[in-house]
Design an enzyme around this catalytic site. Sequence first.
Site, PDB file in Angstrom:
ATOM      1  N   GLY A 119       0.868  -1.220  -0.020  1.00 21.73           N
ATOM      2  CA  GLY A 119       0.130   0.098  -0.182  1.00 21.73           C
ATOM      3  C   GLY A 119       0.873   1.430   0.053  1.00 21.73           C
ATOM      4  O   GLY A 119       0.256   2.379   0.455  1.00 21.73           O
ATOM      5  N   SER A 120       2.032   1.138  -0.478  1.00 19.96           N
ATOM      6  CA  SER A 120       2.839   2.435  -0.350  1.00 19.96           C
ATOM      7  C   SER A 120       2.115   3.510  -1.485  1.00 19.96           C
ATOM      8  O   SER A 120       2.200   4.497  -1.203  1.00 19.96           O
ATOM      9  CB  SER A 120       4.141   2.168  -1.173  1.00 19.96           C
ATOM     10  OG  SER A 120       4.413   1.754  -2.243  1.00 19.96           O
TER      11      SER A 120
ATOM     12  N   ASN B  69      -5.859   2.796 -13.152  1.00 20.77           N
ATOM     13  CA  ASN B  69      -4.908   1.856 -12.456  1.00 20.77           C
ATOM     14  C   ASN B  69      -3.522   2.456 -12.829  1.00 20.77           C
ATOM     15  O   ASN B  69      -3.342   2.985 -13.826  1.00 20.77           O
ATOM     16  CB  ASN B  69      -5.228   0.525 -13.245  1.00 20.77           C
ATOM     17  CG  ASN B  69      -4.118  -0.482 -12.922  1.00 20.77           C
ATOM     18  OD1 ASN B  69      -3.700  -0.681 -11.804  1.00 20.77           O
ATOM     19  ND2 ASN B  69      -3.444  -1.259 -13.798  1.00 20.77           N
TER      20      ASN B  69
ATOM     21  N   HIS C 123       0.217   0.761 -13.469  1.00 17.56           N
ATOM     22  CA  HIS C 123       1.104  -0.421 -13.983  1.00 17.56           C
ATOM     23  C   HIS C 123       2.626   0.039 -13.858  1.00 17.56           C
ATOM     24  O   HIS C 123       2.902   0.810 -14.335  1.00 17.56           O
ATOM     25  CB  HIS C 123       0.526  -0.950 -15.117  1.00 17.56           C
ATOM     26  CG  HIS C 123       1.361  -2.230 -15.592  1.00 17.56           C
ATOM     27  ND1 HIS C 123       0.739  -3.340 -15.103  1.00 17.56           N
ATOM     28  CD2 HIS C 123       2.451  -2.673 -16.381  1.00 17.56           C
ATOM     29  CE1 HIS C 123       1.477  -4.347 -15.421  1.00 17.56           C
ATOM     30  NE2 HIS C 123       2.296  -3.907 -16.222  1.00 17.56           N
TER      31      HIS C 123
ATOM     32  N   ASP D 249      -4.689  -4.426 -18.014  1.00 11.82           N
ATOM     33  CA  ASP D 249      -3.721  -3.555 -18.253  1.00 11.82           C
ATOM     34  C   ASP D 249      -4.002  -2.941 -19.718  1.00 11.82           C
ATOM     35  O   ASP D 249      -3.120  -3.030 -20.432  1.00 11.82           O
ATOM     36  CB  ASP D 249      -2.545  -4.093 -18.099  1.00 11.82           C
ATOM     37  CG  ASP D 249      -1.946  -4.712 -16.795  1.00 11.82           C
ATOM     38  OD1 ASP D 249      -2.479  -4.073 -15.919  1.00 11.82           O
ATOM     39  OD2 ASP D 249      -1.270  -5.776 -16.743  1.00 11.82           O
TER      40      ASP D 249
ATOM     41  N   GLU E 110       5.990   6.289  -9.201  1.00 14.64           N
ATOM     42  CA  GLU E 110       4.554   6.209  -8.849  1.00 14.64           C
ATOM     43  C   GLU E 110       4.052   7.107  -8.137  1.00 14.64           C
ATOM     44  O   GLU E 110       3.070   7.844  -8.034  1.00 14.64           O
ATOM     45  CB  GLU E 110       4.217   4.641  -8.391  1.00 14.64           C
ATOM     46  CG  GLU E 110       4.539   3.626  -9.770  1.00 14.64           C
ATOM     47  CD  GLU E 110       4.156   2.292  -9.111  1.00 14.64           C
ATOM     48  OE1 GLU E 110       3.856   1.462  -9.921  1.00 14.64           O
ATOM     49  OE2 GLU E 110       4.189   1.867  -7.965  1.00 14.64           O
TER      50      GLU E 110
HETATM   51  C1  GAR Z   1       3.008  -0.950  -7.739  1.00 13.24           C
HETATM   52  O1  GAR Z   1       4.182  -0.784  -8.333  1.00 13.24           O
HETATM   53  C2  GAR Z   1       1.801  -1.241  -8.971  1.00 13.24           C
HETATM   54  O2  GAR Z   1       2.386  -0.511  -9.951  1.00 13.24           O
HETATM   55  C3  GAR Z   1       1.946  -2.594  -8.977  1.00 13.24           C
HETATM   56  O3  GAR Z   1       1.888  -3.096  -7.819  1.00 13.24           O
HETATM   57  C4  GAR Z   1       2.624  -2.341  -6.797  1.00 13.24           C
HETATM   58  C5  GAR Z   1       1.820  -1.873  -5.565  1.00 13.24           C
HETATM   59  O4  GAR Z   1       2.873  -1.361  -4.722  1.00 13.24           O
HETATM   60  N1  GAR Z   1       0.876  -3.032  -9.543  1.00 13.24           N
HETATM   61  C6  GAR Z   1       0.678  -3.983 -10.657  1.00 13.24           C
HETATM   62  O5  GAR Z   1       1.739  -4.780 -10.952  1.00 13.24           O
HETATM   63  C7  GAR Z   1      -0.628  -4.136 -11.285  1.00 13.24           C
HETATM   64  N2  GAR Z   1      -0.529  -5.044 -12.474  1.00 13.24           N
HETATM   65  P1  GAR Z   1       2.297  -0.934  -3.278  1.00 13.24           P
HETATM   66  O6  GAR Z   1       1.467  -1.704  -2.701  1.00 13.24           O
HETATM   67  O7  GAR Z   1       3.452  -0.515  -2.561  1.00 13.24           O
HETATM   68  O8  GAR Z   1       1.512   0.567  -3.762  1.00 13.24           O
END
Ligand code: GAR
Length: 288
Positions: free
Chosen positions: A108-109, A198, A200, A241, A270
């Site tokens: 969840g960052s 979303n 990605h 995606d 991100e």
């Molecule tokens: C993020 O890097 C996001 O882009 C990826 O999961 C991570 C979640 O990180 N999403 C995917 O790969 C979707 N296909 P987080 O939990 O630290 O936010």
Amino acid sequence: MFQKLKQRWKVNGLNLALIITTFALGGSLCGYAGRKLLTLTGLEKGALWVVLYIILITLLWPLCVLLISIPLGQFGFFKRYIAKIFSRFSNKKKAPVHNVAIFASGAGSNAQQIINRFSKHPTIKVALIVCNKPGAGVLNIAKKHGIPATIIEKDAFFKGEAYVGTLQQHNINFIVLAGFLWKVPTALIKAYSQKIINIHPALLPAYGGKGMYGHFVHEAVIANKETQSGITIHYVDELYDHGAVIKQVTCPVSETDTAATLAAKIHLLEHEHFPQVIEQVLQKQNIR
Ligand code: GAR
């Protein structure tokens, strides 16, 4: 027309039928009660009875409709509907409130950054965290910030109404997927058309699709000796995606990068861009 109403009110066919029935029965009850009151008070004989009748039924209509909505199970809908009508007539020009649900499955960052950005925002509020993994880090973040969280189950999500009812209860009008790894079912996409985005961790259309998430993406990028990667923020459609791209930002991949170092670079991108893009998209959105 019925299709449009279903989308606008975000309800299924059965609920639409019950809502229309409530309007019809509520209207009839209101007309009858208005007439009866005029007769009982003797006011129907006065010259102004038409004016009085109109005033009376305007006042009685919300009550009658709410009353009929109870046995038909539509009280929640009509409570919101009537509140909306009153707010339109009130003088206060309120800015639209964007109630955002963050769907996340992991640490969840990204969710944390989004919450930080909007914690004191005048019109954007993170109103719900939706998670499919009990124990995921994002649930602690929700708790820390006093944001309600819902843990969803596979069957209800894919075979049921995809939690549309829960989202409506929280007045959610926009959905952000931030590390959410399940495909989004059609029911949810229809209910929130053009209102789900979303992030990605790669430059789509490359390195997207089923099974391409988190470290799998970065490992594939490195295995293919790519010299750049990046992030893609896009609308969500029924394919993995796939929806229209809103923004892409690149970063270099060096020969010494590992999946972990690349993941760290991508996370930085991100965190910098996702909350900002959400704000820009919401400011352009027409919330009904
Ligand atoms: C993020 O890097 C996001 O882009 C990826 O999961 C991570 C979640 O990180 N999403 C995917 O790969 C979707 N296909 P987080 O939990 O630290 O936010």
